[in-house]
Design a protein around this motif. Structure first.
Motif, short mmCIF file in Angstrom:
data_model
loop_
_atom_site.label_atom_id
_atom_site.label_comp_id
_atom_site.label_asym_id
_atom_site.label_seq_id
_atom_site.Cartn_x
_atom_site.Cartn_y
_atom_site.Cartn_z
N MET A 1 0.68 -1.04 0.09
CA MET A 1 -0.01 0.09 -0.05
C MET A 1 0.84 1.24 0.04
O MET A 1 0.47 2.17 -0.72
CB MET A 1 -0.76 -0.17 1.23
N TRP A 2 1.84 1.41 0.86
CA TRP A 2 2.77 2.62 0.96
C TRP A 2 3.54 2.84 -0.28
O TRP A 2 3.84 3.73 -0.43
CB TRP A 2 3.66 2.47 2.16
N ARG A 3 3.79 1.71 -0.86
CA ARG A 3 4.40 1.56 -2.21
C ARG A 3 3.63 2.62 -3.10
O ARG A 3 4.22 3.66 -3.99
CB ARG A 3 5.10 0.36 -2.76
N LYS A 4 2.58 2.15 -3.42
CA LYS A 4 1.54 3.01 -4.26
C LYS A 4 1.41 4.18 -3.95
O LYS A 4 1.42 5.07 -4.79
CB LYS A 4 0.11 2.16 -3.94
N VAL A 5 1.24 4.55 -2.61
CA VAL A 5 1.15 5.96 -2.10
C VAL A 5 2.33 6.91 -2.51
O VAL A 5 2.21 7.79 -3.06
CB VAL A 5 0.89 6.03 -0.53
N GLY A 6 3.45 6.26 -2.17
CA GLY A 6 4.73 6.92 -2.65
C GLY A 6 4.77 7.05 -3.84
O GLY A 6 5.34 8.40 -4.49
#
Length: 182
Positions: A1-6
């Motif tokens: 999830m955080w990879r997509k946000v980043g």
């Protein structure tokens, strides 16, 4: 999830910056109304209890609001210091009892005509300080300690915040490409 946000933040930097600014500015807005220093007489009176009773007694007696926080002056020439302080607009009273002496120095107390914690009273306190220091006296007391503390601690706070923000953005900018966008 955080990879997509980043990845989304890196791809749409300006929209992310605008969106975060829109969220953070209202959250930071209360800081603009922050008043540093001692509480004013009116805020003490609003709390109730013995402090409120004392403030109300001062008001009903017709005494100066500045009575709660005098400016204390240590001098070798109390007459000159008191005379210089009395010339300052906004001074309600000064005293220099002979009993307040030691080692050739005496204490002079000066009271502004408004509460020293009130924004209007800080000008009177600063003027009292300048007048007393021009006679070679040392100035202290709660109002001057507040002014010194605020100047020392918060005087460079904007620079510190700007440096922290710049370093943060520099580190994020240099590292984000390696961590988020592989």
């Amino acid at each position: 999830m955080w990879r997509k946000v980043g990845t989304a933040v890196v791809r749409h930097r300006w929209w992310a910056a605008i969106g975060s600014t829109v969220v953070l500015l209202p959250l930071a807005a209360p800081v603009l109304g922050l008043r540093l220093g001692q509480p004013t007489n009116s805020s003490l009176a609003s709390t109730g209890g013995t402090a409120a009773d004392a403030i109300h007694r001062l008001e009903t007696a017709g005494l100066s609001d500045g009575l709660t926080q005098p400016v204390e002056v240590l001098t070798t020439d109390p007459d000159a210091a008191a005379a210089a302080i009395r010339q300052v607009p906004g001074v309600a009273a000064t005293i220099a009892p002979a009993q307040w002496a030691a080692n050739g120095q005496r204490v002079v107390e000066a009271w502004p005509d408004v509460d020293s914690a009130d924004p209007r009273g800080t000008g009177s306190t600063a003027a009292i300080r300048v007048a007393a220091e021009q006679t070679g006296a040392w100035v202290g007391g709660v109002p001057t300690q507040d002014a010194d503390f605020i100047r020392a601690v918060y005087g460079n706070a904007w620079w510190v915040a700007a440096i922290i923000a710049a370093v943060t953005f520099a580190l994020l900018g240099s590292r984000c490409g390696r961590w988020c966008c592989r």
